[in-house]
Design a protein around this motif. Structure first.
Motif, mmCIF file in Angstrom:
data_model
loop_
_atom_site.group_PDB
_atom_site.id
_atom_site.type_symbol
_atom_site.label_atom_id
_atom_site.label_comp_id
_atom_site.label_asym_id
_atom_site.label_seq_id
_atom_site.Cartn_x
_atom_site.Cartn_y
_atom_site.Cartn_z
ATOM 1 N N THR A 224 -6.907 4.511 6.079
ATOM 2 C CA THR A 224 -6.277 3.937 7.257
ATOM 3 C C THR A 224 -6.446 4.834 8.472
ATOM 4 O O THR A 224 -6.565 6.033 8.354
ATOM 5 C CB THR A 224 -4.777 3.693 7.023
ATOM 6 O OG1 THR A 224 -4.203 3.205 8.230
ATOM 7 C CG2 THR A 224 -4.044 4.951 6.614
ATOM 8 N N TYR B 98 -4.699 5.307 0.606
ATOM 9 C CA TYR B 98 -3.648 4.447 0.070
ATOM 10 C C TYR B 98 -4.157 3.698 -1.160
ATOM 11 O O TYR B 98 -5.352 3.466 -1.301
ATOM 12 C CB TYR B 98 -3.221 3.416 1.122
ATOM 13 C CG TYR B 98 -2.444 4.013 2.261
ATOM 14 C CD1 TYR B 98 -1.071 3.843 2.337
ATOM 15 C CD2 TYR B 98 -3.070 4.762 3.252
ATOM 16 C CE1 TYR B 98 -0.337 4.391 3.380
ATOM 17 C CE2 TYR B 98 -2.345 5.316 4.293
ATOM 18 C CZ TYR B 98 -0.984 5.128 4.355
ATOM 19 O OH TYR B 98 -0.259 5.674 5.374
ATOM 20 N N SER C 256 -3.168 0.207 -3.779
ATOM 21 C CA SER C 256 -2.391 -0.999 -4.034
ATOM 22 C C SER C 256 -2.935 -1.635 -5.299
ATOM 23 O O SER C 256 -4.076 -1.373 -5.681
ATOM 24 C CB SER C 256 -2.513 -1.983 -2.868
ATOM 25 O OG SER C 256 -1.761 -3.159 -3.135
ATOM 26 N N LEU D 4 0.841 -1.187 0.000
ATOM 27 C CA LEU D 4 0.000 0.000 0.000
ATOM 28 C C LEU D 4 0.881 1.243 0.000
ATOM 29 O O LEU D 4 1.863 1.317 0.736
ATOM 30 C CB LEU D 4 -0.906 0.002 1.223
ATOM 31 C CG LEU D 4 -2.069 -0.990 1.154
ATOM 32 C CD1 LEU D 4 -2.601 -1.275 2.543
ATOM 33 C CD2 LEU D 4 -3.163 -0.472 0.253
ATOM 34 N N ARG D 5 0.521 2.194 -0.865
ATOM 35 C CA ARG D 5 1.265 3.447 -0.977
ATOM 36 C C ARG D 5 0.287 4.606 -0.844
ATOM 37 O O ARG D 5 -0.834 4.520 -1.325
ATOM 38 C CB ARG D 5 1.915 3.559 -2.348
ATOM 39 C CG ARG D 5 2.959 2.535 -2.626
ATOM 40 C CD ARG D 5 3.491 2.760 -4.050
ATOM 41 N NE ARG D 5 4.680 1.986 -4.278
ATOM 42 C CZ ARG D 5 4.689 0.771 -4.792
ATOM 43 N NH1 ARG D 5 3.570 0.183 -5.129
ATOM 44 N NH2 ARG D 5 5.818 0.130 -4.968
ATOM 45 N N LYS D 6 0.731 5.693 -0.263
ATOM 46 C CA LYS D 6 -0.102 6.884 -0.206
ATOM 47 C C LYS D 6 -0.363 7.366 -1.629
ATOM 48 O O LYS D 6 0.566 7.491 -2.431
ATOM 49 C CB LYS D 6 0.577 7.993 0.590
ATOM 50 C CG LYS D 6 0.601 7.720 2.067
ATOM 51 C CD LYS D 6 1.189 8.890 2.814
ATOM 52 C CE LYS D 6 1.192 8.577 4.304
ATOM 53 N NZ LYS D 6 1.706 9.705 5.073
#
Length: 169
Positions: free
Chosen positions: A36, A118, A120, A13-15
């Motif tokens: 999150t 996030y 993904s 997961l990435r911002k």
């Protein structure tokens, strides 16, 4: 055959605000957006949301409340080319303009206002039908904003009324 979200290799997961578009593969795949409560850790496995009971169920409000205070999958989608699809969720200028497609209003509202959104994705082999993979994942992961293929906590298909509280037929 893809039987579970565990059968896919998900990118960490990435911002969304920090997404390096150049690293998104030009491959077929599925993607998800998650909100999150600052508990997501790098390389942590994706966990399904609790299944949402029918509108009016006694424990529905508690589940919705719990989802908003914990890591929560907001939306799951599919793409014939992840590299061209995912950047379309970003705002063109940070002020409300869209680059490619509409997406979900809530996602657009979060994009430049929140550090808690996030993204993904996972590549899907050419031999798999994207519609089937997406349907299976929505049934397993219970993303909050998806209305198609959603099921309740007993596996029964939810209607739009069950999801929104209004009858939208």
């Amino acid at each position: 055959m893809i039987h579970s979200h565990h059968d896919l290799v998900w990118e960490p997961l990435r911002k969304l605000r920090e997404l390096d578009v150049g690293k998104i593969p030009e491959k077929k795949g599925v993607y998800l957006f998650a909100e999150t409560a600052n508990r997501i850790k790098p390389n942590e496995a994706i966990k399904p949301n609790a299944a949402l009971p029918k509108h009016g169920s006694a424990n529905r409000e508690k589940i919705v409340g719990d989802q908003r205070t914990s890591d929560c999958i907001l939306y799951l989608g599919k793409a014939t080319n992840l590299h061209t699809r995912l950047p379309g969720y970003r705002l063109a200028d940070g002020k409300g303009g869209r680059e490619k497609h509409k997406g979900r209003a809530l996602l657009h509202g979060y994009q430049y206002e929140s550090d808690e959104l996030y993204v993904s994705w996972a590549e899907v082999a050419e031999s798999f039908d994207l519609d089937d993979v997406e349907e299976s994942l929505i049934k397993q992961l219970h993303p909050v904003l998806n209305t198609v293929y959603r099921v309740d906590d007993h596996g029964v298909h939810l209607t739009r009324r069950d999801l929104s509280g209004k009858d939208e037929r």
